[in-house]
Write a protein that holds these residues in place. Sequence first.
Motif, PDB file in Angstrom:
ATOM      1  N   LYS A 150      -2.269  19.963   2.769  1.00 16.91           N
ATOM      2  CA  LYS A 150      -3.555  20.625   2.970  1.00 16.91           C
ATOM      3  C   LYS A 150      -4.228  20.907   1.631  1.00 16.91           C
ATOM      4  O   LYS A 150      -5.447  20.735   1.486  1.00 16.91           O
ATOM      5  N   GLN A 175      -5.861  17.745   0.342  1.00 14.14           N
ATOM      6  CA  GLN A 175      -7.077  17.437   1.098  1.00 14.14           C
ATOM      7  C   GLN A 175      -8.214  18.383   0.720  1.00 14.14           C
ATOM      8  O   GLN A 175      -9.372  17.973   0.649  1.00 14.14           O
ATOM      9  N   GLN A 176      -7.888  19.641   0.458  1.00 18.88           N
ATOM     10  CA  GLN A 176      -8.918  20.596   0.022  1.00 18.88           C
ATOM     11  C   GLN A 176      -9.459  20.210  -1.354  1.00 18.88           C
ATOM     12  O   GLN A 176     -10.666  20.304  -1.605  1.00 18.88           O
ATOM     13  N   PHE A 195     -11.744  17.224  -0.930  1.00 14.92           N
ATOM     14  CA  PHE A 195     -13.020  17.652  -0.367  1.00 14.92           C
ATOM     15  C   PHE A 195     -13.884  18.310  -1.442  1.00 14.92           C
ATOM     16  O   PHE A 195     -15.101  18.075  -1.511  1.00 14.92           O
ATOM     17  N   SER A 219     -18.085  13.946   2.606  1.00 11.09           N
ATOM     18  CA  SER A 219     -17.852  15.378   2.850  1.00 11.09           C
ATOM     19  C   SER A 219     -18.276  15.762   4.264  1.00 11.09           C
ATOM     20  O   SER A 219     -17.604  16.560   4.930  1.00 11.09           O
ATOM     21  N   SER A 231     -15.742  14.384   6.819  1.00  9.89           N
ATOM     22  CA  SER A 231     -14.479  15.125   6.816  1.00  9.89           C
ATOM     23  C   SER A 231     -14.496  16.274   7.811  1.00  9.89           C
ATOM     24  O   SER A 231     -13.441  16.712   8.283  1.00  9.89           O
ATOM     25  N   LEU A 282     -10.894  22.953   5.289  1.00  7.08           N
ATOM     26  CA  LEU A 282     -11.555  22.222   4.204  1.00  7.08           C
ATOM     27  C   LEU A 282     -12.767  22.960   3.652  1.00  7.08           C
ATOM     28  O   LEU A 282     -13.053  22.880   2.445  1.00  7.08           O
ATOM     29  N   ASN A 293     -11.631  27.037   2.019  1.00 10.77           N
ATOM     30  CA  ASN A 293     -11.617  26.465   0.664  1.00 10.77           C
ATOM     31  C   ASN A 293     -12.743  27.035  -0.194  1.00 10.77           C
ATOM     32  O   ASN A 293     -13.104  26.457  -1.216  1.00 10.77           O
TER      33      ASN A 293
END
Length: 760
Positions: free
Chosen positions: A309, A312-313, A316, A348, A351, A400, A404
């Motif tokens: 995670k 992925q953050q 992004f 973005s 996602s 995300l 985030n």
Amino acid sequence: MAERVQVQGVGEAPTVQPVDLPGYQYGIVQPKAGRNKAMDLADSLAQFGLITKQYGQLQVQQERIGAEQAEAVAEQDIINEVKNLKDVNRFSPLALANRDRAYRDALLKRYVGNTMLPNLQAKAAELVDVEKYKDTDSFLNAVDTELSNSWQGLVSAIGEDKANSVAAKAVWSSIAPKYKSNLTADFEKAKQDFIENQEEEDLMHDLRGANMDLDTIQNIALNREELMKQQGITDPAARQQILLNSFSTHLNTLITKGKYKDATSFLTLMEMTKVDNRRVFGSALAQYKMNTASTAIRSGMQKGASVSKTTQQQNFAGFYESALIGLYGMQKFGGAVEPNQVSALKTSLQSLSTELTNNPKALDKVVSSIVESNNPVAAYENKLSELSQSPDAPDLALELYIGNRSKLNTVREDVLVRPRQPLNLSDDYKKQQQEEFLEWADTQTVPPTVKDFILTQKKDYVSWDELDQLGIEAEERGAVLNSTYYKGVASSIGKMMKYETEAAYEDPDEDQERLIDETYLGISGRNFQRSATERIQEALKNAAPKDDKETIEVLRELEQEEKDRWLRIVRAKSDSLNMKPETEVVEGEVPEDSRAEPEEKIKQVRTKTTAKSFAGVQYADPVAYKSLMHIKKGAPVSSIKRQVIEDDRKDMEAKKLFQQQRLSYYNFGLSRYSREGVQKVADLDLDTDDVLLFGSLTEADMKLDEWAEILSKDSEGKKLTPEEEETAEQYIELGIETVDDLVDFGIVQKDLIFRPRKAL
């Protein structure tokens, strides 16, 4: 004496007369019977029957000729041909009317079968429209109208008399009823499909807004079952299929959107759903679809778990930063968002939304609304917030964006910080930044601007006059980067490669066809296209042509240079002389017993003259070549004088002794390298695995070094001199395309020097 009776119609009695028979002087001659009117009439009728039979055969023959002539008429000319035919019902003693009639009938049959029927079939989809025709009567009226219009079209085209011929009506009568019958069956099926499809759509609508609990899902299935019965769907299997289709589609939609938790819950409910104490989804097909969905859920969850995670953050945040730089730069400085920034903006958004991922048009619409808004940055932020909190958002969407925010807020502050004014910058710093701008501008593939420099290099200042002037000049120099000529270099090089590769093989066989594709579509071809494009584009930037005319002149010269370079690669890869070594090279050497042997075994024929004999008695023995006989007697190759070898070869060539020449070149190789010698080796069906092409190790090293220097220069995209191009042909005909090929070739040849073959 008895009275003599005369019988009418009976001929005279036979008489004896001389005849010309072997051994006899007399023979009995039977006179012909006398004629009467009845007998003459019988003969006439028989002759008339024969004529009638022949006339019938003539009619059939003429009909066949007419049909064959009709086959030769082009499809588009049939109507005019029929229309212009004269009357074909006249009598003709030669049965020509039959031929003309058969010709017309065959043309009409072809036109009806090949043109009218396909046209009617093309109209079938338009007629079988249950939304346009609400009942069977209106549908049948439309079909009748279409058939009538089609027939009237034929009548108008060729005339009523020809259209009403027996042939035309017979063909049409065999087509029209069947066409109408088939369409009617299709229409009835379409009505049933429409009802069933509507049931599926209604059911999916119910599922989209339903709570995820067993009672709700079971009630939906039960209610839909009753509604389908009321709609006339009496087949239980059809109702079962509709339920399965709708439930499976909803399940797959959840999976596609990345909502794996919801998909897992829904799959469990499907397995538990019952109607009348019977599992709704208990069939083999239902189990297969649910198992497939279960596998997709596990795969999706595992794929998401394979990237943490946190990672992925971070990814992004990178897309967010790039998109924000572009939007803020456009908002602050004007101009347009760069392509890479638009790509980051799209990524973005995707996602956070599976719908936008699967719908490019919807994605483009959202991007346009953001870019064209009065405040693009705010519009972008609002859209991200909306998507991340949508009920249809993927499982990770909230993490995300909302989860985030700490990282995203830092990025936002870095991008939107107020830039410093030139008044706050020292002269030395400005000069250093101007030099940095020029260095950066030289690396760009699009016209460089000060705005792009400040944004992409994250400069925290506003430009000043000197920097702006440098930007104007750099943009002018880079104007060629926006030209269609510059942008089309890659495509032009690709087309050239394909054309020249195919042109190099006049009549390729199956293996050569495969080699052609591998040459320009393979890795080496793609690498060449990329490097050639980069070389030409770099040269265009450096040339900085003032206008299109100058650009075309520069481009023509550059592309010709790359074409020559590519042709050298094509010729080397084609290995037209089959000289490329096949011996395996491992870690820079040839392993023991791994040398490739000649495809055709070397025959040990040493004679220069055959044995001579007379009357079965031999009076002279065969004479052998001195160089070859020394080998047979065990003499080492090095002990045999080169002049003896060459003298023997001249004699062999003069006498066209093929096997003796093969043995000589296999044993002794070339006295020194030459293209003529290489050609001779190839003509003898030998190659570089079999024959040493150099007279000594020193000569081999010198020639290999010379080739390596030219080949390296060519592979680096440097222009060869005419002398170097001529030298390059030497290694090209040996199948040497790359430096690696040259290295392997050198190893194989030097191995023949260090470890000579055992002479035969």
